[in-house]
Design a protein around this motif. Structure first.
Motif, PDB file in Angstrom:
ATOM      1  N   LEU A  56       0.841  -1.188   0.000  1.00 44.46           N
ATOM      2  CA  LEU A  56       0.000   0.000   0.000  1.00 44.46           C
ATOM      3  C   LEU A  56       0.886   1.252   0.000  1.00 44.46           C
ATOM      4  O   LEU A  56       2.044   1.197   0.414  1.00 44.46           O
ATOM      5  CB  LEU A  56      -0.921  -0.009   1.217  1.00 44.46           C
ATOM      6  N   PRO A  57       0.361   2.382  -0.454  1.00 50.98           N
ATOM      7  CA  PRO A  57       1.200   3.583  -0.581  1.00 50.98           C
ATOM      8  C   PRO A  57       1.513   4.284   0.743  1.00 50.98           C
ATOM      9  O   PRO A  57       2.333   5.188   0.763  1.00 50.98           O
ATOM     10  CB  PRO A  57       0.367   4.496  -1.486  1.00 50.98           C
ATOM     11  N   TRP A  58       0.894   3.890   1.843  1.00 50.06           N
ATOM     12  CA  TRP A  58       1.080   4.596   3.108  1.00 50.06           C
ATOM     13  C   TRP A  58       2.203   3.981   3.916  1.00 50.06           C
ATOM     14  O   TRP A  58       2.271   2.773   4.084  1.00 50.06           O
ATOM     15  CB  TRP A  58      -0.210   4.584   3.917  1.00 50.06           C
ATOM     16  N   GLY A  59       3.055   4.817   4.429  1.00 49.76           N
ATOM     17  CA  GLY A  59       4.146   4.359   5.270  1.00 49.76           C
ATOM     18  C   GLY A  59       4.899   5.555   5.825  1.00 49.76           C
ATOM     19  O   GLY A  59       4.724   6.693   5.384  1.00 49.76           O
ATOM     20  N   LEU A  60       5.721   5.294   6.792  1.00 50.37           N
ATOM     21  CA  LEU A  60       6.553   6.328   7.409  1.00 50.37           C
ATOM     22  C   LEU A  60       7.987   5.829   7.457  1.00 50.37           C
ATOM     23  O   LEU A  60       8.246   4.740   7.974  1.00 50.37           O
ATOM     24  CB  LEU A  60       6.076   6.628   8.836  1.00 50.37           C
ATOM     25  N   ARG A  61       8.909   6.609   6.916  1.00 51.70           N
ATOM     26  CA  ARG A  61      10.325   6.261   6.959  1.00 51.70           C
ATOM     27  C   ARG A  61      11.132   7.516   7.269  1.00 51.70           C
ATOM     28  O   ARG A  61      10.815   8.602   6.793  1.00 51.70           O
ATOM     29  CB  ARG A  61      10.798   5.696   5.627  1.00 51.70           C
ATOM     30  N   ASN A  62      12.209   7.344   8.056  1.00 51.96           N
ATOM     31  CA  ASN A  62      13.096   8.477   8.299  1.00 51.96           C
ATOM     32  C   ASN A  62      14.133   8.564   7.183  1.00 51.96           C
ATOM     33  O   ASN A  62      14.135   7.743   6.265  1.00 51.96           O
ATOM     34  CB  ASN A  62      13.727   8.398   9.695  1.00 51.96           C
ATOM     35  N   LYS A  63      15.039   9.525   7.247  1.00 49.08           N
ATOM     36  CA  LYS A  63      16.030   9.731   6.182  1.00 49.08           C
ATOM     37  C   LYS A  63      16.965   8.539   6.023  1.00 49.08           C
ATOM     38  O   LYS A  63      17.476   8.293   4.945  1.00 49.08           O
ATOM     39  CB  LYS A  63      16.828  10.999   6.451  1.00 49.08           C
ATOM     40  N   ALA A  64      17.187   7.809   7.108  1.00 51.17           N
ATOM     41  CA  ALA A  64      18.066   6.634   7.043  1.00 51.17           C
ATOM     42  C   ALA A  64      17.355   5.403   6.489  1.00 51.17           C
ATOM     43  O   ALA A  64      17.970   4.369   6.268  1.00 51.17           O
ATOM     44  CB  ALA A  64      18.627   6.335   8.427  1.00 51.17           C
ATOM     45  N   GLY A  65      16.037   5.470   6.273  1.00 48.81           N
ATOM     46  CA  GLY A  65      15.290   4.349   5.712  1.00 48.81           C
ATOM     47  C   GLY A  65      14.510   3.524   6.718  1.00 48.81           C
ATOM     48  O   GLY A  65      13.745   2.643   6.343  1.00 48.81           O
ATOM     49  N   TRP A  66      14.689   3.767   8.022  1.00 49.13           N
ATOM     50  CA  TRP A  66      13.963   3.014   9.040  1.00 49.13           C
ATOM     51  C   TRP A  66      12.528   3.491   9.113  1.00 49.13           C
ATOM     52  O   TRP A  66      12.256   4.685   9.013  1.00 49.13           O
ATOM     53  CB  TRP A  66      14.619   3.172  10.403  1.00 49.13           C
ATOM     54  N   GLY A  67      11.607   2.544   9.279  1.00 47.37           N
ATOM     55  CA  GLY A  67      10.221   2.935   9.411  1.00 47.37           C
ATOM     56  C   GLY A  67       9.273   1.775   9.217  1.00 47.37           C
ATOM     57  O   GLY A  67       9.632   0.603   9.376  1.00 47.37           O
ATOM     58  N   VAL A  68       8.057   2.119   8.840  1.00 47.20           N
ATOM     59  CA  VAL A  68       6.998   1.134   8.692  1.00 47.20           C
ATOM     60  C   VAL A  68       6.332   1.298   7.324  1.00 47.20           C
ATOM     61  O   VAL A  68       6.137   2.408   6.848  1.00 47.20           O
ATOM     62  CB  VAL A  68       5.954   1.254   9.835  1.00 47.20           C
ATOM     63  N   GLY A  69       6.025   0.161   6.700  1.00 44.70           N
ATOM     64  CA  GLY A  69       5.271   0.133   5.458  1.00 44.70           C
ATOM     65  C   GLY A  69       3.972  -0.616   5.683  1.00 44.70           C
ATOM     66  O   GLY A  69       3.860  -1.421   6.612  1.00 44.70           O
ATOM     67  N   THR A  70       2.986  -0.349   4.839  1.00 42.98           N
ATOM     68  CA  THR A  70       1.687  -1.020   4.970  1.00 42.98           C
ATOM     69  C   THR A  70       1.445  -1.912   3.769  1.00 42.98           C
ATOM     70  O   THR A  70       1.922  -1.639   2.669  1.00 42.98           O
ATOM     71  CB  THR A  70       0.556   0.020   5.091  1.00 42.98           C
ATOM     72  N   GLU A  71       0.670  -2.969   3.994  1.00 41.92           N
ATOM     73  CA  GLU A  71       0.370  -3.920   2.926  1.00 41.92           C
ATOM     74  C   GLU A  71      -0.911  -4.664   3.228  1.00 41.92           C
ATOM     75  O   GLU A  71      -1.410  -4.644   4.356  1.00 41.92           O
ATOM     76  CB  GLU A  71       1.524  -4.910   2.761  1.00 41.92           C
ATOM     77  N   VAL A  72      -1.439  -5.314   2.213  1.00 48.51           N
ATOM     78  CA  VAL A  72      -2.565  -6.236   2.364  1.00 48.51           C
ATOM     79  C   VAL A  72      -2.025  -7.619   2.026  1.00 48.51           C
ATOM     80  O   VAL A  72      -1.371  -7.808   0.998  1.00 48.51           O
ATOM     81  CB  VAL A  72      -3.729  -5.878   1.418  1.00 48.51           C
ATOM     82  N   ALA A  73      -2.279  -8.571   2.914  1.00 50.60           N
ATOM     83  CA  ALA A  73      -1.783  -9.934   2.733  1.00 50.60           C
ATOM     84  C   ALA A  73      -2.950 -10.872   2.435  1.00 50.60           C
ATOM     85  O   ALA A  73      -4.036 -10.733   2.992  1.00 50.60           O
ATOM     86  CB  ALA A  73      -1.045 -10.397   3.980  1.00 50.60           C
TER      87      ALA A  73
END
Length: 178
Positions: A56-73
């Motif tokens: 899914l297009p929604w997610g949060l990541r910091n400049k270093a790339g750490w964060g959370v992504g969303t998906e449908v499984a």
């Protein structure tokens, strides 16, 4: 043998959908996983399933790339005991925590599940409508291949009334990334 054949057909269907040009860039990992129940009260229950995820297009990541992504499984598989076999399918949201540059990733989610029968051996799950929650640790061996361990809980969450026995499972998986 019949359940293994159904698993191969389900895996090929999921993988062919992911490999299609129209889905390029939006599909996430697909693969197969299997495992056993945590305790012996489940008549030796085991699960084998094929899975696919849509990013899914929604997610949060910091400049270093750490964060959370969303998906449908989505999954399709077989839940079995020594006496019985049945279909299980799930659909629901999940969250992936990690960094694309780091080999470990955590996947957390909850799905709606449908099982083809509510009794497996002596265990009565009290309805074919269930919920599956999971926590999964994924190790990326290469950019296109990963191995995973998943702890999964299935129950009717009390929506079907009592009893609500549930089942906990340990699953090992193979993940492919498009």
């Amino acid at each position: 043998m019949k359940s293994i054949l159904l698993m191969v057909i389900a895996a090929l269907a999921l993988l062919s959908a992911i490999a299609s040009p129209a889905a390029a860039g939006n599909w996430g990992p697909a693969g197969v996983r299997g495992g056993v129940s945590v305790d012996g009260k489940d008549d030796g229950a085991y699960l084998i399933e094929a899975f696919g995820t849509y990013q899914l297009p929604w997610g949060l990541r910091n400049k270093a790339g750490w964060g959370v992504g969303t998906e449908v499984a989505i999954t399709a598989g077989t839940l079995s005991t020594e006496e019985d076999n049945g279909f299980i399918g799930t659909l629901g949201p999940a969250f992936r925590l990690g960094n694309p540059q780091f080999p470990l990733e955590l996947d957390l989610g909850i799905s709606i599940a449908i099982i083809s029968r509510d009794r497996f051996g002596l265990k009565d799950y009290n309805g074919i409508q269930q919920f599956v929650s999971h926590a999964e640790l994924i190790y990326h061996v290469t950019p296109g291949f990963g191995l995973s361990y998943r702890f999964q809980h299935m129950s009717n969450a009390g929506f079907n009334g009592g009893p609500n026995p549930g089942i906990n499972m340990h699953l090992i998986g193979i993940n492919w990334y498009p």
